[in-house]
Design a protein around this motif. Sequence first.
Motif, short mmCIF file in Angstrom:
data_model
loop_
_atom_site.label_atom_id
_atom_site.label_comp_id
_atom_site.label_asym_id
_atom_site.label_seq_id
_atom_site.Cartn_x
_atom_site.Cartn_y
_atom_site.Cartn_z
N ASN A 170 0.84 -1.26 -0.05
CA ASN A 170 0.08 -0.01 0.11
C ASN A 170 0.80 1.41 -0.19
N GLU A 172 0.91 0.32 -4.59
CA GLU A 172 -0.37 0.77 -4.29
C GLU A 172 -1.46 0.10 -4.74
N TYR A 198 -7.18 -2.14 -1.86
CA TYR A 198 -7.56 -2.46 -0.50
C TYR A 198 -8.17 -3.87 -0.74
#
Length: 418
Positions: free
Chosen positions: A78, A87, A90
């Motif tokens: 992340n 990145e 989630y």
Amino acid sequence: MTLTLAHPKPDAAAPAHVPGQPKPSQPAHIIRSDAEAIEVAHHLAAQFVGGASRRDRNREWPIEELNAFSQSGLWSINVPKKFGGPEVSYATLTKVVQIISAADPSIGQISQNHLGVIAAIRTVSDEAQQKLLFDLALSGVRFGNAFSEFGSKRAADFETKFTDHGDHVIVTGRKFYSTGAVLAHLVPIVAVDDQGRAWYAIAERDAPGLTVIDDWSAFGQRTTLSGTVLLDGVKVPKTHLVPGYKGYEKPTADGAIFQIIQVGVDNGIAQAAIDDTIAFVRTKARAWVDSGLDSASQDPYTIQAIGDLKLRLHASEALQDRAGLAVDRAVANPTAETVAEAQIAVAEAKVFSTEIAIAASNKLFELAGARSTLAEHNLDRHWRNARTHTLHDPVRWKYAILGNYFLNDVKPPLHAWS
């Protein structure tokens, strides 16, 4: 990338004061896509699962496993692309935690606070601090935690304080539930300033005055090593002082991120319990005397129960994915509305993951029969892990948050448990 594991001997008599682990001797791998993150997680889980029961039984520290985990690149997934990180969504990050937790939920949980701190740094730090700390994470450095305190009235009450000394601060206090601190390289400490604002003071694991004690005695999640951290005048440079309180002064996704990782751990526990139930029923359980069947796997009541457990797990996983996408939206565009939507989606997932983890780990024994309780199988670890981890925050309050949101348009509170 090749990841190999050696298995240390059980540490039957760990010292009270635990020395820190050396920092990585070589840079960690950097994940490049969501698909690669899932692939690497499955690869590691296949290595971790074989020793999970032994580590639980002997309370054996997962040193080599944790080193492989953090060197795999999964501890920086992340980190924003702007700083060289992958990145990932989630939804992907939480699936990674579930995959690892299905193999060994203690190892999955150890990553939780590290990933949460990475998210907080993105939210509250300036660019120079972000670059400094993200570079450490990308290199394979592990952040532990010294957040919660044992004797305070509420979880968000902190007595640990720091004082300003120019280019550094001095931290004094006592922490418990310090998951990951034993085997960390850096220890983020929640400490309050003279205005009562909570910061992350990120200290070197072996900083003078910082003592980590392996006194975690819970019956589940036994190798998270979530014991005591003593802080006696610990010096932390201001470059490593992160204004965590800013993540809760206005709507941000920080609390939802800490929470959704817990969902992944619980769904992993449920998955492991169901998988072990199926394996035991197929290979070891006997058909009931009145059934007239040759195999326990042909029992219609067992078939129905397995179908129910799988259905509920898949529903929980769907809510987990939905919540992950809501968190993505709140990270990209943090408004009162997007953050509340993420918190609500995560709360829904948290309810289902808690309930299926407890139900699956309990149902295992009913379906597998009396012989499944024998110590040689150590299947009770699934129930012990589920019961321990799901106490992180009360689901009864999640129901209240959901009801108040849908009925009265009341947004959830902003803190790390919401």
